[in-house]
Scaffold this motif. Sequence first.
Motif, short mmCIF file in Angstrom:
data_model
loop_
_atom_site.label_atom_id
_atom_site.label_comp_id
_atom_site.label_asym_id
_atom_site.label_seq_id
_atom_site.Cartn_x
_atom_site.Cartn_y
_atom_site.Cartn_z
N TRP A 36 -0.34 -19.98 -6.89
CA TRP A 36 -1.39 -20.29 -5.93
C TRP A 36 -1.75 -19.06 -5.09
O TRP A 36 -2.92 -18.79 -4.84
N ALA A 39 -3.70 -16.78 -7.27
CA ALA A 39 -5.05 -17.30 -7.51
C ALA A 39 -5.94 -17.07 -6.30
O ALA A 39 -7.14 -16.77 -6.45
N ARG A 40 -5.38 -17.17 -5.10
CA ARG A 40 -6.18 -16.94 -3.90
C ARG A 40 -6.66 -15.49 -3.84
O ARG A 40 -7.82 -15.22 -3.51
N ALA A 43 -9.30 -14.94 -6.42
CA ALA A 43 -10.56 -15.57 -6.00
C ALA A 43 -11.30 -14.69 -5.01
O ALA A 43 -12.53 -14.55 -5.07
#
Length: 457
Positions: A36, A39-40, A43
Motif C-alpha cells: 500500500w 502504491a501510494r 500513484a
Amino acid sequence: MLCLSDSIRDDDPSVQRLLCTVEEAHTLPALILAAWSLARVLAIHLVESVLAERARRPTSWPRCPQCGAGLRSKGFVKRQVISLVGPLQWQRRVGRCPQGCETPQVAPFDEELGLQPHQRTSGELQSLGCALAVFVPFATAATLLSWHSAASISPRALWGWVQAAGQRAMEQLQAQLQAVAQGQLPTEEPLAPELVAAPLLRGADGVMVPFRPEGGQPRGKTAWHEIKVGVLARLGRHRTRRGKVVARLHQRRLVAVFGNIDALQRRLWLEALRQGIMHASQVVWLSDGARGLWRLFDERFVDYARGILDFYHAVQQLWKGAAAWLDGRTTQARRWWGWARHRLRHGQPDGVLADLADALDVEGLPDTARETVRTVYASLDRHRDHIDYEVYKELGLPIGSGMVESACTWLIQQRFKGVGMRWSEDGFNHLLHLRLAWVNGTFETLFQVQRQPSPNT
C-alpha cells in the motif's frame, strides 16, 4: 520481483526502499501495508507526471474583467495540493493583465482541474473527510483521514470542509423547495418493479438536541431544542429462512429540520413528491399523538393518506387513564388496562371509549383524576378514525411508529448527543444535511465538480 524493481524508478531511492520492504515482508498484513505504501508513492509519481504533461499544453487565456485585454502568461508557478495519496506538486502557467490592472493572477489549468485559487486539499480527500465526519467526531475523523492519506489533517480543516459541503446541500434544498413552491414538480425517484404496488409509509417525530446558548460560544447553560424528523419508505415483504413472511422497509428516505412544523411540512411534501405520493397505491401516515404532527397531516396529507395513531402511544394513554381512575397500584386498574388494551387492538375502540366516558360520571372521583381521564378520552376520541388497529393489521399495515423513533436514534442521537457535545445552529445544520445526504444517497453529488468553460481569448 526483480523485473518489477528494474522497471520502477530505479533512480528514486525511496521507491527502491519500499520495494525492499515489500520483498522482506513475512506476514500477509505486513505485505499488504508495504504494498500500500509503495502504491501510494507510485500513484503520486503517475499523477504528477500526467499533470506535468497536461500543464505544458497550449493555454486558452481569458480576458481581463476590468479592461477587456487578453491575459498573458507570466511563466510557470508551482502548485501543491494534499490528495488522498499524499502531497502532489506540479507547475502550471499563470497569467496577468498586460495593462497592469489590479486583478488576481489566473491559472486556467487550475480551473480545468476543478481547483479553487487557494485550495490546499483535493476534492476526493474532502469528500472522504466529510463522509467520516458524518459518523464520528471531527477529531476522530481527522485522525482516521490522516492515517489513510499519509498527510496531517486538522479537525479544524475538516470542520471547514463540512461547513462548505453542508452549505451546498442547504442551497440545493432551498432551490428545490422554491421550485415546488412555484409549481414545478420534482423528478420522481425510480422504483424497483416489485415496489411499485407497495404502500408508501410516512411518519414524523421529534428529538431533543443540546445547543450552545450563545451561538458559537461554549459558555453558558445548555439550550435544548427539538429536531423534527420525518421518514418515508416503501413497505415490502420478506420471507425468512423458516418461511415466515415479515414486513421490511425499502427505499427509506429521511428529512429533518431544526425549525417549526411548517418547515417540516415543506420538506416532507418535497420528499413525498419524489417518492411518488401521487401514484402510490396506498399511502399511510404513522405518528404518535403530537398535535403539531397531526395538524401537519390534516393540512397537507389527509387527502392522500390513511392516518394511524401509534398503538403503543394509545396504550400509554390508556394506562394514564387507568392509573387516575382506578389507582395504578391496584389489581383492578391493571386488569382493566389489560382488557382495554386487548379490545383496542382487536377492533373494539368504541367499548374502550365508553368505559372512559362512564369513568367521568363516577361519584367521588378527585378533580385531578377526572381531568386526566377527560384528557385521555378526548385524545382517543379525537383520533377515532386513526385507531382501527384490527383493520390495519388485516391490510398488512404497521400499527407502531418504530420506524420513525429508530430514525431519530441513529440519525440524530448517535451523532449529535455524544458526551459533552453542544452545537451551534450553523454547525448542526451543516452536518445534519450531510448526514441526510448520506442516508438518502445524494452525498456524492455534493462533491461533483461543476466545470465552467473559460471564455475564449
